[in-house]
Design a protein around this motif. Structure first.
Motif, PDB file in Angstrom:
ATOM      1  N   GLY A 149       0.771  -1.302   0.383  1.00  6.95           N
ATOM      2  CA  GLY A 149      -0.254  -0.119  -0.068  1.00  6.95           C
ATOM      3  C   GLY A 149       1.014   1.290  -0.044  1.00  6.95           C
ATOM      4  O   GLY A 149       1.932   1.465   0.288  1.00  6.95           O
ATOM      5  N   GLN A 150       0.601   2.513  -0.103  1.00  5.93           N
ATOM      6  CA  GLN A 150       1.024   3.323  -0.242  1.00  5.93           C
ATOM      7  C   GLN A 150       0.522   4.806  -0.307  1.00  5.93           C
ATOM      8  O   GLN A 150      -1.252   4.761  -0.550  1.00  5.93           O
ATOM      9  N   GLY A 151       0.223   5.728   0.972  1.00 10.72           N
ATOM     10  CA  GLY A 151      -0.071   7.054   1.247  1.00 10.72           C
ATOM     11  C   GLY A 151       1.216   8.670   1.283  1.00 10.72           C
ATOM     12  O   GLY A 151       1.894   8.351   1.121  1.00 10.72           O
ATOM     13  N   ILE A 152       0.324   9.522   1.507  1.00 10.33           N
ATOM     14  CA  ILE A 152       1.652  10.586   1.840  1.00 10.33           C
ATOM     15  C   ILE A 152       0.662  11.245   3.190  1.00 10.33           C
ATOM     16  O   ILE A 152      -0.158  11.153   3.703  1.00 10.33           O
ATOM     17  N   PHE A 153       1.976  10.939   4.041  1.00 10.58           N
ATOM     18  CA  PHE A 153       1.755  11.377   5.409  1.00 10.58           C
ATOM     19  C   PHE A 153       1.477  13.102   5.724  1.00 10.58           C
ATOM     20  O   PHE A 153       2.041  13.439   4.586  1.00 10.58           O
ATOM     21  N   VAL A 154       1.294  13.811   6.235  1.00  3.99           N
ATOM     22  CA  VAL A 154       1.059  15.149   6.263  1.00  3.99           C
ATOM     23  C   VAL A 154       2.131  15.069   6.684  1.00  3.99           C
ATOM     24  O   VAL A 154       3.324  15.060   6.653  1.00  3.99           O
ATOM     25  N   GLY A 155       2.624  16.416   5.640  1.00  2.00           N
ATOM     26  CA  GLY A 155       3.399  17.123   5.653  1.00  2.00           C
ATOM     27  C   GLY A 155       4.001  16.906   4.263  1.00  2.00           C
ATOM     28  O   GLY A 155       5.350  16.731   3.329  1.00  2.00           O
ATOM     29  N   ASP A 156       3.540  16.075   3.181  1.00  2.00           N
ATOM     30  CA  ASP A 156       4.114  15.703   1.547  1.00  2.00           C
ATOM     31  C   ASP A 156       4.543  14.460   1.614  1.00  2.00           C
ATOM     32  O   ASP A 156       5.502  14.589   1.061  1.00  2.00           O
ATOM     33  N   ILE A 157       4.589  13.637   2.596  1.00  2.00           N
ATOM     34  CA  ILE A 157       5.825  12.838   3.258  1.00  2.00           C
ATOM     35  C   ILE A 157       5.004  11.217   2.438  1.00  2.00           C
ATOM     36  O   ILE A 157       4.244  10.713   2.818  1.00  2.00           O
ATOM     37  N   PRO A 158       5.571  10.841   1.082  1.00  2.00           N
ATOM     38  CA  PRO A 158       5.234   9.526   0.974  1.00  2.00           C
ATOM     39  C   PRO A 158       5.468   7.969   1.507  1.00  2.00           C
ATOM     40  O   PRO A 158       6.762   8.401   2.389  1.00  2.00           O
ATOM     41  N   VAL A 159       4.960   7.335   1.721  1.00  2.00           N
ATOM     42  CA  VAL A 159       4.791   5.759   2.972  1.00  2.00           C
ATOM     43  C   VAL A 159       4.736   4.749   2.165  1.00  2.00           C
ATOM     44  O   VAL A 159       3.715   4.726   1.574  1.00  2.00           O
ATOM     45  N   PHE A 160       5.297   3.814   1.757  1.00  2.00           N
ATOM     46  CA  PHE A 160       5.196   2.640   1.221  1.00  2.00           C
ATOM     47  C   PHE A 160       4.885   1.671   2.193  1.00  2.00           C
ATOM     48  O   PHE A 160       5.907   1.401   3.149  1.00  2.00           O
ATOM     49  N   LEU A 161       4.236   1.056   2.528  1.00  2.00           N
ATOM     50  CA  LEU A 161       3.742  -0.045   3.400  1.00  2.00           C
ATOM     51  C   LEU A 161       3.971  -1.728   2.489  1.00  2.00           C
ATOM     52  O   LEU A 161       3.234  -1.461   1.154  1.00  2.00           O
ATOM     53  N   ALA A 162       4.513  -2.021   3.126  1.00  2.00           N
ATOM     54  CA  ALA A 162       4.807  -4.228   2.770  1.00  2.00           C
ATOM     55  C   ALA A 162       4.330  -5.215   3.461  1.00  2.00           C
ATOM     56  O   ALA A 162       4.751  -4.675   5.167  1.00  2.00           O
ATOM     57  N   LYS A 163       4.173  -6.331   3.519  1.00  2.00           N
ATOM     58  CA  LYS A 163       4.138  -7.310   3.848  1.00  2.00           C
ATOM     59  C   LYS A 163       4.280  -8.253   3.110  1.00  2.00           C
ATOM     60  O   LYS A 163       3.548  -8.441   2.496  1.00  2.00           O
ATOM     61  N   PRO A 164       5.466  -8.584   2.972  1.00  2.00           N
ATOM     62  CA  PRO A 164       6.112  -9.850   2.174  1.00  2.00           C
ATOM     63  C   PRO A 164       5.605 -11.459   2.366  1.00  2.00           C
ATOM     64  O   PRO A 164       5.479 -11.540   3.471  1.00  2.00           O
ATOM     65  N   GLN A 165       5.310 -11.637   1.069  1.00  2.00           N
ATOM     66  CA  GLN A 165       4.201 -13.015   1.111  1.00  2.00           C
ATOM     67  C   GLN A 165       5.486 -14.379   1.345  1.00  2.00           C
ATOM     68  O   GLN A 165       4.944 -15.182   0.724  1.00  2.00           O
ATOM     69  N   THR A 166       6.408 -13.943   1.521  1.00  2.00           N
ATOM     70  CA  THR A 166       7.863 -14.586   0.855  1.00  2.00           C
ATOM     71  C   THR A 166       7.553 -16.028   1.842  1.00  2.00           C
ATOM     72  O   THR A 166       8.553 -16.408   1.770  1.00  2.00           O
ATOM     73  N   TYR A 167       6.734 -15.841   2.920  1.00  2.00           N
ATOM     74  CA  TYR A 167       7.542 -16.855   4.031  1.00  2.00           C
ATOM     75  C   TYR A 167       8.622 -15.935   5.462  1.00  2.00           C
ATOM     76  O   TYR A 167       9.635 -15.255   4.727  1.00  2.00           O
ATOM     77  N   MET A 168       8.638 -15.475   6.500  1.00  2.00           N
ATOM     78  CA  MET A 168       9.802 -15.005   7.228  1.00  2.00           C
ATOM     79  C   MET A 168      11.242 -14.989   6.479  1.00  2.00           C
ATOM     80  O   MET A 168      11.830 -14.413   7.028  1.00  2.00           O
ATOM     81  N   ASN A 169      11.608 -16.329   6.313  1.00  2.00           N
ATOM     82  CA  ASN A 169      13.075 -16.957   5.966  1.00  2.00           C
ATOM     83  C   ASN A 169      12.910 -16.377   4.950  1.00  2.00           C
ATOM     84  O   ASN A 169      14.572 -15.719   4.582  1.00  2.00           O
ATOM     85  N   LEU A 170      12.452 -15.467   3.933  1.00  2.00           N
ATOM     86  CA  LEU A 170      12.983 -15.222   2.774  1.00  2.00           C
ATOM     87  C   LEU A 170      12.368 -13.745   2.489  1.00  2.00           C
ATOM     88  O   LEU A 170      12.119 -13.098   1.590  1.00  2.00           O
ATOM     89  N   SER A 171      12.511 -13.074   3.588  1.00  2.00           N
ATOM     90  CA  SER A 171      11.776 -11.905   3.635  1.00  2.00           C
ATOM     91  C   SER A 171      12.637 -10.698   2.895  1.00  2.00           C
ATOM     92  O   SER A 171      11.747  -9.990   2.178  1.00  2.00           O
ATOM     93  N   GLY A 172      13.981 -11.283   3.020  1.00  2.00           N
ATOM     94  CA  GLY A 172      14.904 -10.266   1.922  1.00  2.00           C
ATOM     95  C   GLY A 172      14.964 -10.304   0.435  1.00  2.00           C
ATOM     96  O   GLY A 172      14.515  -9.389   0.228  1.00  2.00           O
TER      97      GLY A 172
END
Length: 220
Positions: free
Chosen positions: A64-87
């Motif tokens: 997901g992505q949005g813009i925080f107060v002050g015009d700061i872009p924020v990207f949000l991610a939940k990797p779906q690779t399973y924990m041990n392959l998060s990278g």
């Protein structure tokens, strides 16, 4: 649409974007467990607080992505690779948006402090956390990314740590984690407006005193 909007942010935002990554495991099997889901829960709570829809798949992550107060872009991610392959997800996301590592913040569970305590750091090692090991590996060994540690408590008595991590929270621990996640959301908002250094200084001080209060309370 994502690419066009993202380029617009880079051209007009007063400061660089942030990438927030929550580590966990996908699937209902892991919901509510100590090790496998608290990073995801922090992402979801922050997304809800900002009205950011987590409805895209990008670089092997729910995104997901949005813009925080002050015009700061924020990207949000939940990797779906399973924990041990998060990278495998985190590394490509950082590269895709050409982010310096000091604009990447990873949320992960931590067993070294009492349940409900949080810590915010600008860098660090992996502490034998396989998700962090994978992220470091895919950042070519670089550890200079920020972390929000969500502390889940230690296993009681002689309990096997692996079994403890895979358990769901009991009622008391669940309430504490829910409170901690809301505190984490507040810290993230402060970070976006005040910066990491100032936020970590004040936030970790508050958490230090909470640590003392909660260190003797049971979590299982």
């Amino acid at each position: 649409m994502r690419n066009r909007l993202s380029r617009h942010w880079f051209c007009t935002a007063a400061s660089r974007p942030w990438l927030f990554v929550g580590l966990g495991n996908p699937g209902d099997k892991y919901k509510g467990t100590r090790h496998n889901y608290v990073g995801f829960e922090m992402i979801d709570a922050f997304a809800e607080s900002q009205g950011i829809a987590m409805d895209t798949v990008h670089c092997k992550a729910i995104f997901g992505q949005g813009i925080f107060v002050g015009d700061i872009p924020v990207f949000l991610a939940k990797p779906q690779t399973y924990m041990n392959l998060s990278g495998e997800s985190t590394g490509p996301l950082g590269a895709y948006y050409k982010l310096p590592l000091n604009r990447v913040l990873v949320f992960h569970d931590d067993m070294n402090l009492p349940c409900r305590v949080l810590r915010l750091y600008d860098k660090g090692g992996h502490g034998s956390h396989n998700g962090l090991k994978s992220v470091i590996y895919h950042f070519r060994g670089n550890r200079e990314f920020s972390r929000l540690r969500i502390c889940i408590g230690r296993p009681p008595g002689q309990m096997d740590p692996k079994a403890f991590l895979l358990q769901k929270f009991n009622r008391t621990a669940r309430e504490r984690i829910d409170d901690a996640i809301q505190e984490g959301v507040g810290a993230l908002k402060l970070l976006l407006s005040k910066g990491l250094t100032e936020t970590a200084r004040s936030f970790n001080t508050d958490q230090k005193y909470k640590h003392i209060r909660f260190q003797t309370l049971p979590t299982s």
